[in-house]
Design a protein around this motif. Structure first.
Motif, PDB file in Angstrom:
ATOM      1  N   TYR A  99      70.628   4.586  22.251  1.00  0.00           N
ATOM      2  CA  TYR A  99      69.388   4.102  21.062  1.00  0.00           C
ATOM      3  C   TYR A  99      68.769   2.901  21.450  1.00  0.00           C
ATOM      4  CZ  TYR A  99      71.615   7.936  18.974  1.00  0.00           C
ATOM      5  OH  TYR A  99      72.226   9.658  18.572  1.00  0.00           O
ATOM      6  N   LYS A 103      64.646   3.030  21.141  1.00  0.00           N
ATOM      7  CA  LYS A 103      63.681   2.531  19.657  1.00  0.00           C
ATOM      8  C   LYS A 103      63.202   1.613  20.392  1.00  0.00           C
ATOM      9  CE  LYS A 103      63.538   0.370  15.791  1.00  0.00           C
ATOM     10  NZ  LYS A 103      63.200  -0.237  15.470  1.00  0.00           N
ATOM     11  N   ASP A 107      59.369   1.396  19.308  1.00  0.00           N
ATOM     12  CA  ASP A 107      58.268   0.918  18.965  1.00  0.00           C
ATOM     13  C   ASP A 107      57.099  -0.343  20.041  1.00  0.00           C
ATOM     14  OD1 ASP A 107      60.020   0.331  17.034  1.00  0.00           O
ATOM     15  OD2 ASP A 107      61.600  -1.109  17.926  1.00  0.00           O
ATOM     16  N   SER A 113      58.714   9.137  17.567  1.00  0.00           N
ATOM     17  CA  SER A 113      60.152  10.022  16.954  1.00  0.00           C
ATOM     18  C   SER A 113      59.790  11.053  15.741  1.00  0.00           C
ATOM     19  CB  SER A 113      61.007   8.893  16.446  1.00  0.00           C
ATOM     20  OG  SER A 113      60.542   8.280  15.187  1.00  0.00           O
TER      21      SER A 113
END
Length: 148
Positions: A99, A103, A107, A113
């Motif tokens: 994760y 993530k 970013d 997502s």
């Protein structure tokens, strides 16, 4: 001095009028040559995917994620883990360890997502880089390719 300046300016204007016509003719030919130069150095835009230039460290979690996630299909975490196990033969003890990497890639605008119900899904985002090449450079490359 005012009278002398007027007399000199009168003669200068006569001389410059003749020169101006010559200069304007010369100037127009100069602009033509400048336009030809501009035509020779026309800039072409090339678009490349950022994924062509990224080099992720092999056998890292970011490398595994980028290898199993595609551009067209939305992939859930279970599917990512299944693909990594199938392709690389690696099974993670902690299933949540991917994760933070996902993530970070979201970013950085590398992944998209989507939240469907309680599950997240991801896919690669096609990010393009715009490169400019001059016509001369393109011709040189074409010549090199024909020689080889």
């Amino acid at each position: 001095m005012g009278i002398l300046e007027k007399i000199f300016s009168f003669f200068k204007n006569k001389k410059t009028n003749n020169k101006e016509t010559e200069l304007s003719i010369y100037h127009s030919s100069e602009t033509d040559s400048q336009e030809n130069i501009k035509k020779e150095t026309v800039v072409f835009d090339e678009f490349h995917s950022i994924w062509e230039y990224l080099s992720l460290k092999e056998n890292s979690q970011a490398f595994f994620v980028s290898s199993v996630v595609g551009f067209e299909e939305w992939v859930s975490m279970e599917e990512i883990l299944r693909r990594i196990e199938e392709i690389f033969g690696i099974k993670f003890k902690n299933k949540r360890s991917l994760y933070p990497y996902i993530k970070t890639m979201v970013d950085l605008n590398l992944l998209e997502s989507l939240s469907v119900g309680d599950k997240m899904k991801w896919r690669k985002k096609e990010t393009l880089i715009k490169l400019k090449k001059k016509k001369e450079e393109k011709e040189r490359e074409a010549r090199k390719e024909t020689v080889n």
